[in-house]
Write an enzyme that holds these catalytic residues in place. Structure first.
Site, PDB file in Angstrom:
ATOM      1  N   HIS A 115      37.803 -44.616  11.764  1.00 38.75           N
ATOM      2  CA  HIS A 115      38.547 -45.514  12.639  1.00 38.75           C
ATOM      3  C   HIS A 115      39.222 -44.689  13.726  1.00 38.75           C
ATOM      4  O   HIS A 115      39.942 -43.727  13.433  1.00 38.75           O
ATOM      5  CB  HIS A 115      39.591 -46.284  11.830  1.00 38.75           C
ATOM      6  CG  HIS A 115      40.292 -47.358  12.596  1.00 38.75           C
ATOM      7  ND1 HIS A 115      39.755 -48.610  12.780  1.00 38.75           N
ATOM      8  CD2 HIS A 115      41.488 -47.360  13.215  1.00 38.75           C
ATOM      9  CE1 HIS A 115      40.595 -49.351  13.468  1.00 38.75           C
ATOM     10  NE2 HIS A 115      41.661 -48.604  13.766  1.00 38.75           N
ATOM     11  N   MET A 136      44.654 -45.497  22.432  1.00 35.04           N
ATOM     12  CA  MET A 136      45.874 -46.063  23.008  1.00 35.04           C
ATOM     13  C   MET A 136      46.112 -45.454  24.380  1.00 35.04           C
ATOM     14  O   MET A 136      45.965 -44.249  24.553  1.00 35.04           O
ATOM     15  CB  MET A 136      47.074 -45.780  22.093  1.00 35.04           C
ATOM     16  CG  MET A 136      46.892 -46.216  20.653  1.00 35.04           C
ATOM     17  SD  MET A 136      48.373 -45.828  19.669  1.00 35.04           S
ATOM     18  CE  MET A 136      47.763 -46.165  18.016  1.00 35.04           C
ATOM     19  N   SER A 157      41.535 -43.450   9.304  1.00 36.38           N
ATOM     20  CA  SER A 157      41.956 -43.423  10.703  1.00 36.38           C
ATOM     21  C   SER A 157      42.300 -42.010  11.125  1.00 36.38           C
ATOM     22  O   SER A 157      43.197 -41.378  10.553  1.00 36.38           O
ATOM     23  CB  SER A 157      43.181 -44.323  10.909  1.00 36.38           C
ATOM     24  OG  SER A 157      43.710 -44.144  12.206  1.00 36.38           O
ATOM     25  N   HIS A 186      39.101 -48.815  17.927  1.00 42.97           N
ATOM     26  CA  HIS A 186      40.103 -49.861  18.084  1.00 42.97           C
ATOM     27  C   HIS A 186      40.804 -49.635  19.420  1.00 42.97           C
ATOM     28  O   HIS A 186      41.632 -48.736  19.557  1.00 42.97           O
ATOM     29  CB  HIS A 186      41.092 -49.799  16.918  1.00 42.97           C
ATOM     30  CG  HIS A 186      42.143 -50.848  16.961  1.00 42.97           C
ATOM     31  ND1 HIS A 186      43.224 -50.850  16.099  1.00 42.97           N
ATOM     32  CD2 HIS A 186      42.291 -51.954  17.734  1.00 42.97           C
ATOM     33  CE1 HIS A 186      43.986 -51.898  16.359  1.00 42.97           C
ATOM     34  NE2 HIS A 186      43.446 -52.571  17.353  1.00 42.97           N
ATOM     35  N   MET A 220      43.369 -50.275  22.004  1.00 47.34           N
ATOM     36  CA  MET A 220      44.679 -50.839  22.324  1.00 47.34           C
ATOM     37  C   MET A 220      45.002 -50.414  23.745  1.00 47.34           C
ATOM     38  O   MET A 220      45.806 -49.506  23.986  1.00 47.34           O
ATOM     39  CB  MET A 220      45.714 -50.347  21.307  1.00 47.34           C
ATOM     40  CG  MET A 220      45.532 -50.968  19.940  1.00 47.34           C
ATOM     41  SD  MET A 220      46.555 -50.220  18.649  1.00 47.34           S
ATOM     42  CE  MET A 220      45.459 -48.881  18.125  1.00 47.34           C
ATOM     43  N   ASP A 280      44.569 -53.251   9.164  1.00 43.44           N
ATOM     44  CA  ASP A 280      44.889 -51.936   9.733  1.00 43.44           C
ATOM     45  C   ASP A 280      46.394 -51.799   9.843  1.00 43.44           C
ATOM     46  O   ASP A 280      47.046 -52.551  10.558  1.00 43.44           O
ATOM     47  CB  ASP A 280      44.239 -51.825  11.120  1.00 43.44           C
ATOM     48  CG  ASP A 280      44.548 -50.508  11.818  1.00 43.44           C
ATOM     49  OD1 ASP A 280      45.202 -49.640  11.214  1.00 43.44           O
ATOM     50  OD2 ASP A 280      44.127 -50.351  12.978  1.00 43.44           O
ATOM     51  N   MET A 317      46.069 -56.828  12.346  1.00 40.52           N
ATOM     52  CA  MET A 317      47.023 -55.724  12.279  1.00 40.52           C
ATOM     53  C   MET A 317      48.092 -56.047  11.239  1.00 40.52           C
ATOM     54  O   MET A 317      48.667 -57.135  11.241  1.00 40.52           O
ATOM     55  CB  MET A 317      47.677 -55.495  13.635  1.00 40.52           C
ATOM     56  CG  MET A 317      46.746 -54.945  14.703  1.00 40.52           C
ATOM     57  SD  MET A 317      46.068 -53.320  14.273  1.00 40.52           S
ATOM     58  CE  MET A 317      47.567 -52.316  14.166  1.00 40.52           C
ATOM     59  N   ASP A 368      41.708 -44.876  16.903  1.00 39.12           N
ATOM     60  CA  ASP A 368      42.694 -45.650  17.660  1.00 39.12           C
ATOM     61  C   ASP A 368      42.797 -45.108  19.075  1.00 39.12           C
ATOM     62  O   ASP A 368      43.266 -43.985  19.282  1.00 39.12           O
ATOM     63  CB  ASP A 368      44.058 -45.580  16.969  1.00 39.12           C
ATOM     64  CG  ASP A 368      44.087 -46.387  15.688  1.00 39.12           C
ATOM     65  OD1 ASP A 368      43.855 -47.604  15.749  1.00 39.12           O
ATOM     66  OD2 ASP A 368      44.340 -45.800  14.620  1.00 39.12           O
TER      67      ASP A 368
END
Length: 212
Positions: free
Chosen positions: A32, A36, A8, A65, A67, A164, A126, A34
């Site tokens: 990966h 956000m 990540s 991913h 979010m 994750d 998660m 993230d």
């Protein structure tokens, strides 16, 4: 299924993302990412322009991913950029040529989403609360990993089961034993002196625990 490791970049040096991606390119399976937005989760990370820029230089597929609020609006754009919600969003992601995943928070049961399995390529559980890197692993999710593996087995189609959050040399074996086969690891990789060696170690531990 084959064990896959996805470092990540949330734990990487954002000022050196190309170098950080290259450090694990020969040993990892995915990167990966993230995403956000500061609304769906309290933290704010990177968005589509950074993903598009990273795709030009990264040798690994990107596992994005999201979010974020309003994934129906934004998710297809990430797929169209070349990266990897409910049915309409999942189908839009696949129609854009990417694989679609569904993420479930620690306190959310997996069983109500069993009917969505035909629409996804990966189920993400998660193992920390979403929003921040470096959190401790939540063992309470492991029974849900086992239940998810049984649901996937009953579905009869190959679906990756990803975990994750808090994945490290101390926890990855328990995740693999429970049935996970894709492992997101941020701090365990990018806080190590040798990120590539950390990826190799994590893979070995997962393979040993899963019997793969």
């Amino acid at each position: 299924m084959t064990v896959q490791i996805a470092p990540s970049i949330l734990a990487a040096d954002f000022a050196r993302l190309t170098d950080e991606a290259a450090a694990v390119a020969a040993v990892a399976d995915w990167l990966h990412v993230d995403v956000m937005d500061g609304h769906f989760v309290p933290n704010l990370t990177i968005g589509l322009p950074v993903v598009e820029a990273l795709l030009k230089h990264a040798d690994l597929p990107l596992d994005c991913h999201l979010m974020i609020e309003d994934p129906d609006r934004w998710a297809p754009g990430y797929a169209e950029a070349g990266a990897r919600g409910p049915v309409r969003t999942l189908r839009a992601i696949r129609a854009a040529g990417a694989r679609a995943g569904l993420g479930i928070n620690p306190a959310t049961p997996v069983e109500p989403y069993a009917d969505l399995l035909p629409e996804i390529d990966m189920l993400l559980l998660m193992t920390v609360e979403p929003g921040y890197g470096g959190q401790p692993f939540l063992d309470l999710v492991l029974p849900k990993v086992r239940r998810a593996r049984k649901l996937i087995a009953g579905h009869g189609t190959a679906i990756w089961l990803q975990v994750d959050g808090g994945v490290s040399e101390e926890t990855i074996g328990r995740c693999a034993e429970a049935g996970a086969d894709v492992f997101v690891a941020g701090s365990a990789v990018y806080s190590a002196d040798d990120p590539a060696a950390a990826v190799r170690s994590l893979r070995s531990l997962a393979e040993r625990a899963s019997g793969r």
